[in-house]
Design an enzyme around this catalytic site. Structure first.
Site, PDB file in Angstrom:
ATOM      1  N   HIS A 126       0.872  -1.186   0.000  1.00  0.00           N
ATOM      2  CA  HIS A 126       0.000   0.000   0.000  1.00  0.00           C
ATOM      3  C   HIS A 126       0.905   1.230   0.000  1.00  0.00           C
ATOM      4  O   HIS A 126       1.564   1.500  -0.986  1.00  0.00           O
ATOM      5  CB  HIS A 126      -0.931  -0.112   1.207  1.00  0.00           C
ATOM      6  CG  HIS A 126      -2.046   0.872   1.278  1.00  0.00           C
ATOM      7  ND1 HIS A 126      -2.411   1.681   0.236  1.00  0.00           N
ATOM      8  CD2 HIS A 126      -2.908   1.179   2.293  1.00  0.00           C
ATOM      9  CE1 HIS A 126      -3.436   2.437   0.605  1.00  0.00           C
ATOM     10  NE2 HIS A 126      -3.749   2.154   1.858  1.00  0.00           N
ATOM     11  N   HIS A 176      -2.691  -2.408  -9.840  1.00  0.00           N
ATOM     12  CA  HIS A 176      -3.613  -1.810  -8.879  1.00  0.00           C
ATOM     13  C   HIS A 176      -4.876  -2.638  -8.829  1.00  0.00           C
ATOM     14  O   HIS A 176      -5.306  -3.171  -9.848  1.00  0.00           O
ATOM     15  CB  HIS A 176      -3.960  -0.368  -9.306  1.00  0.00           C
ATOM     16  CG  HIS A 176      -4.511   0.436  -8.191  1.00  0.00           C
ATOM     17  ND1 HIS A 176      -5.841   0.405  -7.863  1.00  0.00           N
ATOM     18  CD2 HIS A 176      -3.912   1.266  -7.318  1.00  0.00           C
ATOM     19  CE1 HIS A 176      -6.028   1.204  -6.827  1.00  0.00           C
ATOM     20  NE2 HIS A 176      -4.876   1.739  -6.471  1.00  0.00           N
ATOM     21  N   ASP A 222       2.519   5.287  -7.090  1.00  0.00           N
ATOM     22  CA  ASP A 222       3.794   5.161  -6.391  1.00  0.00           C
ATOM     23  C   ASP A 222       4.991   5.022  -7.314  1.00  0.00           C
ATOM     24  O   ASP A 222       6.126   5.039  -6.857  1.00  0.00           O
ATOM     25  CB  ASP A 222       3.754   3.948  -5.457  1.00  0.00           C
ATOM     26  CG  ASP A 222       2.842   4.205  -4.292  1.00  0.00           C
ATOM     27  OD1 ASP A 222       2.943   5.293  -3.714  1.00  0.00           O
ATOM     28  OD2 ASP A 222       2.023   3.341  -3.969  1.00  0.00           O
TER      29      ASP A 222
HETATM   30  N1  ACO Z   1       4.426  -7.126 -10.812  1.00  0.00           N
HETATM   31  C1  ACO Z   1       4.300  -8.325 -11.421  1.00  0.00           C
HETATM   32  N2  ACO Z   1       3.150  -9.001 -11.496  1.00  0.00           N
HETATM   33  C2  ACO Z   1       2.079  -8.452 -10.906  1.00  0.00           C
HETATM   34  C3  ACO Z   1       2.127  -7.197 -10.258  1.00  0.00           C
HETATM   35  C4  ACO Z   1       3.362  -6.530 -10.217  1.00  0.00           C
HETATM   36  N3  ACO Z   1       3.479  -5.346  -9.636  1.00  0.00           N
HETATM   37  N4  ACO Z   1       0.914  -6.901  -9.769  1.00  0.00           N
HETATM   38  C5  ACO Z   1       0.113  -7.915 -10.107  1.00  0.00           C
HETATM   39  N5  ACO Z   1       0.818  -8.843 -10.796  1.00  0.00           N
HETATM   40  C6  ACO Z   1       0.295 -10.074 -11.395  1.00  0.00           C
HETATM   41  C7  ACO Z   1       0.036 -11.139 -10.345  1.00  0.00           C
HETATM   42  O1  ACO Z   1       1.174 -11.967 -10.164  1.00  0.00           O
HETATM   43  C8  ACO Z   1      -1.119 -11.870 -10.965  1.00  0.00           C
HETATM   44  O2  ACO Z   1      -0.626 -12.706 -11.990  1.00  0.00           O
HETATM   45  P1  ACO Z   1      -1.257 -14.177 -12.219  1.00  0.00           P
HETATM   46  O3  ACO Z   1      -2.679 -13.904 -12.642  1.00  0.00           O
HETATM   47  O4  ACO Z   1      -0.411 -14.780 -13.260  1.00  0.00           O
HETATM   48  O5  ACO Z   1      -1.178 -14.870 -10.891  1.00  0.00           O
HETATM   49  C9  ACO Z   1      -1.937 -10.781 -11.628  1.00  0.00           C
HETATM   50  O6  ACO Z   1      -0.977  -9.761 -11.950  1.00  0.00           O
HETATM   51  C10 ACO Z   1      -3.034 -10.186 -10.735  1.00  0.00           C
HETATM   52  O7  ACO Z   1      -2.413  -9.738  -9.533  1.00  0.00           O
HETATM   53  P2  ACO Z   1      -3.107  -9.715  -8.102  1.00  0.00           P
HETATM   54  O8  ACO Z   1      -2.065  -9.878  -7.050  1.00  0.00           O
HETATM   55  O9  ACO Z   1      -4.267 -10.681  -8.107  1.00  0.00           O
HETATM   56  O10 ACO Z   1      -3.707  -8.270  -8.086  1.00  0.00           O
HETATM   57  P3  ACO Z   1      -4.251  -7.510  -6.824  1.00  0.00           P
HETATM   58  O11 ACO Z   1      -5.351  -6.645  -7.275  1.00  0.00           O
HETATM   59  O12 ACO Z   1      -4.543  -8.452  -5.698  1.00  0.00           O
HETATM   60  O13 ACO Z   1      -2.993  -6.647  -6.348  1.00  0.00           O
HETATM   61  C11 ACO Z   1      -1.499  -4.889  -5.998  1.00  0.00           C
HETATM   62  C12 ACO Z   1      -2.901  -5.283  -6.505  1.00  0.00           C
HETATM   63  C13 ACO Z   1      -1.318  -5.347  -4.532  1.00  0.00           C
HETATM   64  C14 ACO Z   1      -1.374  -3.366  -6.025  1.00  0.00           C
HETATM   65  C15 ACO Z   1      -0.440  -5.557  -6.918  1.00  0.00           C
HETATM   66  O14 ACO Z   1      -0.605  -5.125  -8.251  1.00  0.00           O
HETATM   67  C16 ACO Z   1       0.992  -5.289  -6.432  1.00  0.00           C
HETATM   68  O15 ACO Z   1       1.485  -6.027  -5.566  1.00  0.00           O
HETATM   69  N6  ACO Z   1       1.660  -4.234  -6.996  1.00  0.00           N
HETATM   70  C17 ACO Z   1       2.981  -3.895  -6.540  1.00  0.00           C
HETATM   71  C18 ACO Z   1       2.893  -3.101  -5.246  1.00  0.00           C
HETATM   72  C19 ACO Z   1       2.387  -1.702  -5.493  1.00  0.00           C
HETATM   73  O16 ACO Z   1       2.832  -0.989  -6.391  1.00  0.00           O
HETATM   74  N7  ACO Z   1       1.471  -1.271  -4.613  1.00  0.00           N
HETATM   75  C20 ACO Z   1       0.899   0.096  -4.651  1.00  0.00           C
HETATM   76  C21 ACO Z   1      -0.548   0.036  -4.995  1.00  0.00           C
HETATM   77  S1  ACO Z   1      -1.182   1.660  -5.145  1.00  0.00           S
HETATM   78  C22 ACO Z   1      -1.387   2.208  -3.548  1.00  0.00           C
HETATM   79  O17 ACO Z   1      -1.566   1.497  -2.606  1.00  0.00           O
HETATM   80  C23 ACO Z   1      -1.315   3.589  -3.363  1.00  0.00           C
END
Ligand code: ACO
Length: 427
Positions: free
Chosen positions: A267, A306, A362
């Site tokens: 987050h 996201h 971010d």
């Molecule tokens: N890098 C690589 N792969 C990713 C990323 C990433 N940043 N984010 C999602 N994926 C992939 C997952 O591995 C998944 O792949 P799969 O279907 O093959 O298993 C698919 O994309 C869906 O991802 P989820 O984890 O189900 O997506 P979710 O909505 O739960 O997660 C989150 C959202 C937590 C923001 C995620 O994208 C992430 O971890 N991003 C990196 C951290 C980040 O930048 N956080 C800031 C968010 S914005 C904020 O809070 C202000």
């Protein structure tokens, strides 16, 4: 066509019609569907609230597919261009932009509440020199509740107002004191002649000069970042604020819970993680290898993806432009070049395209903070400062919402059935 959903429970043959209101149905309607010999009616299983609305809200609107973000109906891009953080905070809390006299009163009230009790300095002093400032912020915001016992009167509008003023005003002071503590520097008291972001910069960076004068471009950039981070509907920390607030503690205590939720790297800790990630990558030529590692599941590309945006985060667009402006003043950065290359490659790569992974807020904000001379540990703290206005707006909306009660989710129990206790000697 009626706005209803017809459901048949094939276990019993029972059919129910559920009204659809505002594109949603009430989960409690399913309670009626109950198979013989079951202890409860049908529940909805939704870990991580993937498709569950926990409230009705009039504050922030997001269309994740189209990359739209509105605060009280106003597009984020317009607010970033024309508004200030304090005006935006007023908008979030009150629902309308202030008139000139309302803005004057609001600014005066916030400015007059920037000081913190001298005792707060003493317990900040008690933290270890390398304590993470977010850890200090969680504790000090929570501790404020002990200074304002009347804040527990959450159904007294005057008490809510003053808590809102205090929290918005004191967050930068607590944040700056946490920073100065980590450097062993004396605390700088607020300078009420300066703007909200200018005063924060002064509390962070003023050394022996009589008056700190922030560079206008930097002051403006910080103000825009504050606007962009002020609210984001039902995200993890806002959900924490509403959920903890639902048991009716004072707002300082609920805000401490929200700050704690924001601390995590998924987050508010993400921009810190982005800068650390770029540091590990080290140079542009290593970007392709890093991307391959991400695709192989070794790690995530921080600052990408996201839960709601399946398009370019509109805040990231504004920030990307601003990064160019700020670095124009402070000097370019090799890190920003690596970030741009990462973005370029990721936006063309099938892995990211097919999963709709775009830069989020971010991805670029950390480079601006870096250019301002702010250490990475402070990044989530800079997120928390403006987000408090969103948390408080959501908290107040929740308190005044007659449909809300103490937040208490159900569970699907998969543990042992009833069994008798076995004494230690017999196990
Ligand atoms: N890098 C690589 N792969 C990713 C990323 C990433 N940043 N984010 C999602 N994926 C992939 C997952 O591995 C998944 O792949 P799969 O279907 O093959 O298993 C698919 O994309 C869906 O991802 P989820 O984890 O189900 O997506 P979710 O909505 O739960 O997660 C989150 C959202 C937590 C923001 C995620 O994208 C992430 O971890 N991003 C990196 C951290 C980040 O930048 N956080 C800031 C968010 S914005 C904020 O809070 C202000």
């Amino acid at each position: 066509m009626p706005d209803t959903l017809t459901i048949t429970d094939n276990r019993t043959g029972t059919t129910i019609d559920i009204p659809i209101e505002n594109g949603a149905i009430r989960a409690t309607a399913f309670e009626e569907l109950r198979a013989p010999d079951t202890e409860h009616g049908l529940m909805l299983y939704d870990p991580a609230f993937m498709n569950t609305a926990s409230c009705k809200s009039r504050i922030t609107f997001i269309d994740g597919d189209r990359g739209i973000l509105l605060y009280r109906g106003y597009p984020i891009e317009q607010l970033a261009e024309h508004s200030t953080y304090l005006e935006t905070a007023y908008l979030l809390v009150h629902g309308e932009l202030p008139t000139a006299s309302q803005a004057e009163e609001w600014n005066r009230e916030i400015t007059h509440h920037t000081l913190i009790h001298e005792n707060v300095k003493q317990f900040i002093d008690g933290f270890h020199h390398d304590a993470h400032p977010m850890g200090i912020l969680v504790s000090t915001v929570g501790a404020l509740s002990t200074f304002y016992p009347d804040a527990t009167q959450i159904y007294d509008e005057a008490q809510r107002r003053i808590s809102i003023y205090r929290l918005i005003a004191k967050m930068p002071t607590l944040a700056a004191f946490a920073y100065r503590h980590s450097l062993g520097l004396p605390y700088n008291y607020p300078d009420n002649d300066l703007s909200f972001p200018g005063n924060f910069l002064s509390m962070l960076f003023k050394m022996v000069e009589l008056k700190y004068e922030p560079a206008p471009e930097i002051e403006h950039a910080l103000d825009v970042l504050f606007i962009l981070h002020a609210d984001h509907e039902q995200n993890c920390s806002t959900n924490a604020m509403r959920s903890v607030g639902s048991s009716h503690p004072d707002p300082y205590t609920a805000t401490a819970a929200a700050v704690a939720a924001l601390y995590g790297p998924l987050h508010g800790g993400a921009n810190e993680a982005v800068v650390r990630m770029i540091g590990r990558i080290g140079s542009i030529d290593r970007v392709p290898e890093f991307i391959e590692g991400v695709k192989a599941g070794k790690e995530r590309l921080m600052g990408f993806g996201h839960r709601v945006y399946k398009n370019y985060d509109p805040r990231a667009k504004v920030i990307k432009q601003m990064a160019d402006q700020v670095l124009g003043v402070t000097g370019t950065s090799a890190e920003l070049d690596i970030a741009r290359e990462l973005e370029k490659i990721a936006l063309e790569d099938e892995y990211f395209v097919s999963r709709k992974l775009y830069p989020n807020v971010d991805f670029y904000s950390g480079f601006i903070y870096r250019a301002l001379g702010i250490p990475v540990d402070m990044f989530p703290v800079l997120f928390a400062i403006p987000r408090v206005s969103g948390w408080l707006s959501q908290w107040e909306e929740s308190l005044l919402d007659k449909e809300q009660k103490i937040a208490r989710p159900r569970q699907v129990y998969l543990g042992s059935a009833r069994r008798d206790y076995v004494p230690l000697g017999s196990r």
